[in-house]
Write a protein that holds these residues in place. Structure first.
Motif, PDB file in Angstrom:
ATOM      1  N   UNK A   7      -1.828  -1.732  -1.642  1.00 37.44           N
ATOM      2  CA  UNK A   7      -2.168  -0.884  -2.791  1.00 37.44           C
ATOM      3  C   UNK A   7      -1.241   0.331  -2.798  1.00 37.44           C
ATOM      4  N   UNK A   8      -0.867   0.784  -3.982  1.00 38.13           N
ATOM      5  CA  UNK A   8      -0.091   2.026  -4.063  1.00 38.13           C
ATOM      6  C   UNK A   8      -1.032   3.156  -4.474  1.00 38.13           C
ATOM      7  N   UNK A   9      -1.005   4.231  -3.716  1.00 39.39           N
ATOM      8  CA  UNK A   9      -1.766   5.438  -4.068  1.00 39.39           C
ATOM      9  C   UNK A   9      -0.776   6.528  -4.428  1.00 39.39           C
ATOM     10  N   UNK A  65      -1.548  -5.204  -5.175  1.00 37.34           N
ATOM     11  CA  UNK A  65      -2.600  -5.494  -6.161  1.00 37.34           C
ATOM     12  C   UNK A  65      -2.685  -4.463  -7.284  1.00 37.34           C
ATOM     13  N   UNK A  66      -2.012  -3.338  -7.133  1.00 40.77           N
ATOM     14  CA  UNK A  66      -2.048  -2.362  -8.219  1.00 40.77           C
ATOM     15  C   UNK A  66      -1.791  -0.944  -7.750  1.00 40.77           C
ATOM     16  N   UNK A  67      -1.861  -0.019  -8.713  1.00 44.82           N
ATOM     17  CA  UNK A  67      -1.609   1.404  -8.431  1.00 44.82           C
ATOM     18  C   UNK A  67      -2.827   2.237  -8.805  1.00 44.82           C
ATOM     19  N   UNK A  68      -3.122   3.220  -7.967  1.00 41.52           N
ATOM     20  CA  UNK A  68      -4.120   4.232  -8.321  1.00 41.52           C
ATOM     21  C   UNK A  68      -3.419   5.571  -8.373  1.00 41.52           C
ATOM     22  N   UNK A 305      -4.863   8.166  -0.378  1.00 40.95           N
ATOM     23  CA  UNK A 305      -5.777   7.098   0.059  1.00 40.95           C
ATOM     24  C   UNK A 305      -6.889   6.882  -0.980  1.00 40.95           C
ATOM     25  N   UNK A 306      -7.389   7.985  -1.548  1.00 42.28           N
ATOM     26  CA  UNK A 306      -8.440   7.882  -2.561  1.00 42.28           C
ATOM     27  C   UNK A 306      -7.936   7.228  -3.831  1.00 42.28           C
ATOM     28  N   UNK A 307      -6.704   7.576  -4.225  1.00 42.40           N
ATOM     29  CA  UNK A 307      -6.115   6.956  -5.419  1.00 42.40           C
ATOM     30  C   UNK A 307      -5.968   5.452  -5.186  1.00 42.40           C
ATOM     31  N   UNK A 308      -5.485   5.081  -3.995  1.00 40.97           N
ATOM     32  CA  UNK A 308      -5.344   3.653  -3.667  1.00 40.97           C
ATOM     33  C   UNK A 308      -6.708   2.964  -3.665  1.00 40.97           C
ATOM     34  N   UNK A 309      -7.758   3.674  -3.232  1.00 36.75           N
ATOM     35  CA  UNK A 309      -9.094   3.064  -3.167  1.00 36.75           C
ATOM     36  C   UNK A 309      -9.639   2.730  -4.550  1.00 36.75           C
TER      37      UNK A 309
END
Ligand SMILES: [Zn+2]
Length: 316
Positions: A7-9, A65-68, A305-309
């Motif tokens: 995942x990208x955060x 799987x995506x970006x947050x 980490x929160x953005x990735x979550x």
């Protein structure tokens, strides 16, 4: 979620943007930073973001799987960013723009909420139900979590502690109002306080030879550690203002803890001792000694980490 999923955060700040490549267990296996150029068009930002993401992901693209994304002024329900202070991007649908550009799932939230999510999933708030998260960076971001739910408010924009006013203070804020908390309690606020003190006090200071644009909050911290009285006094005043304000929010919100993160947290005792003292002085007896202060490890970027979550919580 599979073990090899990635995942990208992304933590977009007023000065720098941090991009982290994160595993499902919250391990950051790659990280890169680029200047946000918040004063330039969003196209410049998009080009730098794409380049940085591609470099980081490299041959592991199939596992991504995506970006947050966490950034000031973001609305998680709509994926939009509404005219954030310190940015010239105006009102944009950031989630749609980045999704179209990178052809990946994209989730957006407010920067302070990203930090709170990171702390809840991987950090200092794993064991907490009700807490306040504060990030002291270019500005002051905050997030209120009640019984493990982030309080979004009616339109998803609750928690703007940085723009609450301090009595008898008149400093101009980038939001257009005067006396906002973040004009004092933030990296730029500390520098403004140093320059006010240089004018009003006669104390010797190494910072007297510097111009406003040459001084950083890191340098003020470093001078405070070396015994510069004026640097220490700047943090004393900053801590007192923060502590007094936090007492208001403890009375309203009754949190188990206040978690403080961001670059300014590196000032340590110079900031937090006067803050704790002022907080305690201003609390009602029924609220005294009920709220823990937890200082986040400045070397772990919980906003990333929160953005990735956000992606972990939203994709299969
Ligand atoms: Zn303001």
């Amino acid at each position: 979620m599979k073990k090899e999923d990635l995942f990208l955060g992304i933590d977009i700040g007023g000065t720098n943007t941090v991009v982290g490549l994160v595993t499902g267990t919250g391990e950051m296996i790659g990280k890169n930073t680029f200047p946000t150029f918040a004063g330039k068009s969003i196209k410049t930002f998009q080009q730098n973001l794409e380049k940085t993401c591609l470099q980081l992901v490299n041959s592991r693209k199939d596992h991504l799987l995506g970006l947050g994304i966490g950034m000031p002024g973001a609305n998680s329900e709509k994926g939009t960013v509404f005219n954030p202070v310190n940015f010239v991007w105006g009102d944009v649908n950031l989630a749609d723009m980045i999704r179209d550009q990178l052809k990946l799932p994209v989730f957006v939230t407010n920067d302070a909420r990203a930090s709170a999510l990171g702390e809840m999933k991987f950090g200092n708030a794993v064991d907490l139900q009700t807490f306040i998260q504060i990030t002291l960076g270019t500005g002051l971001g905050s997030s209120f979590v009640s019984r493990k739910e982030i309080i979004n408010g009616n339109e998803g924009i609750a928690g703007e502690m940085g723009h609450t006013k301090i009595i008898n203070k008149n400093r101009m804020c980038k939001c257009g109002k005067r006396g906002c908390l973040e004009t004092y309690v933030s990296a730029s606020g500390v520098i403004r306080t140093v320059f006010e003190l240089l004018g009003s006090e006669t104390i010797d200071s190494h910072m007297r030879d510097l111009s406003f644009n040459d001084l950083s909050s890191e340098a003020v911290t470093s001078w405070a550690e070396k015994g510069d009285e004026l640097a220490q006094k700047a943090y004393l005043l900053t801590g007192e203002i923060l502590g007094e304000k936090l007492a208001d929010f403890v009375h309203i919100f009754n949190p188990e803890a206040i978690i403080i993160s961001g670059g300014l947290a590196k000032a340590g005792k110079f900031l937090f001792e006067p803050m704790k003292h002022a907080l305690n002085e201003n609390l009602l007896p029924s609220h005294k000694n009920k709220t823990q202060i937890r200082i986040s490890d400045p070397d772990v970027n919980y906003a990333v980490l929160g953005a990735a979550s956000l992606v972990m919580n939203n994709v299969e």
